[in-house]
Enzyme design. Structure first.
Site, PDB file in Angstrom:
ATOM      1  N   THR A 165       4.328  57.808  24.666  1.00  0.00           N
ATOM      2  CA  THR A 165       3.079  57.686  25.211  1.00  0.00           C
ATOM      3  C   THR A 165       3.092  56.585  26.141  1.00  0.00           C
ATOM      4  O   THR A 165       3.626  55.277  25.708  1.00  0.00           O
ATOM      5  CB  THR A 165       2.046  57.295  24.234  1.00  0.00           C
ATOM      6  OG1 THR A 165       1.626  58.481  23.481  1.00  0.00           O
ATOM      7  CG2 THR A 165       0.444  57.126  24.853  1.00  0.00           C
ATOM      8  N   GLY A 205      -8.021  57.109  26.909  1.00  0.00           N
ATOM      9  CA  GLY A 205      -6.696  57.390  26.434  1.00  0.00           C
ATOM     10  C   GLY A 205      -6.144  56.815  25.246  1.00  0.00           C
ATOM     11  O   GLY A 205      -6.526  55.662  24.905  1.00  0.00           O
ATOM     12  N   SER A 222       4.430  52.880  24.537  1.00  0.00           N
ATOM     13  CA  SER A 222       5.855  52.352  24.684  1.00  0.00           C
ATOM     14  C   SER A 222       6.269  52.086  25.991  1.00  0.00           C
ATOM     15  O   SER A 222       7.040  51.347  26.183  1.00  0.00           O
ATOM     16  CB  SER A 222       6.781  53.580  24.185  1.00  0.00           C
ATOM     17  OG  SER A 222       6.690  54.627  24.910  1.00  0.00           O
TER      18      SER A 222
END
Length: 180
Positions: free
Chosen positions: A7, A51, A130
């Site tokens: 992600t 998100g 990440s």
């Protein structure tokens, strides 16, 4: 125990638009489990976008809780997020959830964490996950160009995908008209 990685979620505001972009990769260890996960979506009555980075089931639980708070406090994103953050920290079940969220409406962008943080990012740009710092750096480098918000988000996410092995180029991008 394997650790789920993946992600990159990026948000930015520019010239009357706010964008949240997210990649689609979910990894288990060194294996890509799914390449087209949808980690960005509209919330509420379509006037909020969000998100998530973290465990997928946890994030969907948090999205559902945030939608309930948005119904309880319509048009008050900050209040809804603060109330969610309180629950997240104090509820025995929620406190175990591992995720971060970026949410935005026409007026503000907020980062929510399980430690009770509800933060407004500096310069209206934030990246989580990440590859979040890669996308953040790229977006900051591009923000003063003539590119529009969505183009900057797409380019920054492409750069993150080239650097972070837990990020791919399958993007979901949501955009709202912004008050700033």
């Amino acid at each position: 125990m394997e650790i789920w990685h993946g992600t990159t979620i990026l948000t930015l505001r520019k010239k009357g638009r706010v964008v949240i972009a997210g990649d689609g990769q979910v990894s288990l260890g060194a294996t890509v489990i799914k390449s087209n996960a949808r980690k960005v979506r509209t919330l509420g009555r379509g006037d909020v976008i969000g998100g998530f980075a973290g465990a997928t089931a946890d994030a969907f639980t948090l999205f559902e809780r945030l939608e309930a708070k948005l119904e309880q406090y319509p048009g008050q994103l900050t209040r809804a997020c603060v109330e969610l953050a309180k629950d997240w920290r104090t509820d025995r079940f929620l406190r175990r959830l591992e995720a971060m969220m970026l949410v935005a409406d026409r007026e503000r962008t907020l980062v929510l964490t399980g430690t009770g943080d509800v933060l407004e990012p500096e310069q209206d740009i934030m990246g989580i996950g990440s590859g979040g710092n890669y996308a953040l750096a790229a977006a900051r480098a591009l923000i003063d160009t003539d590119l529009d918000a969505e183009t900057i988000a797409r380019k920054a996410m492409a750069i993150a995908a080239e650097i972070c092995v837990y990020t791919n180029g399958n993007l979901v991008v949501e955009t709202l008209e912004s008050a700033r």
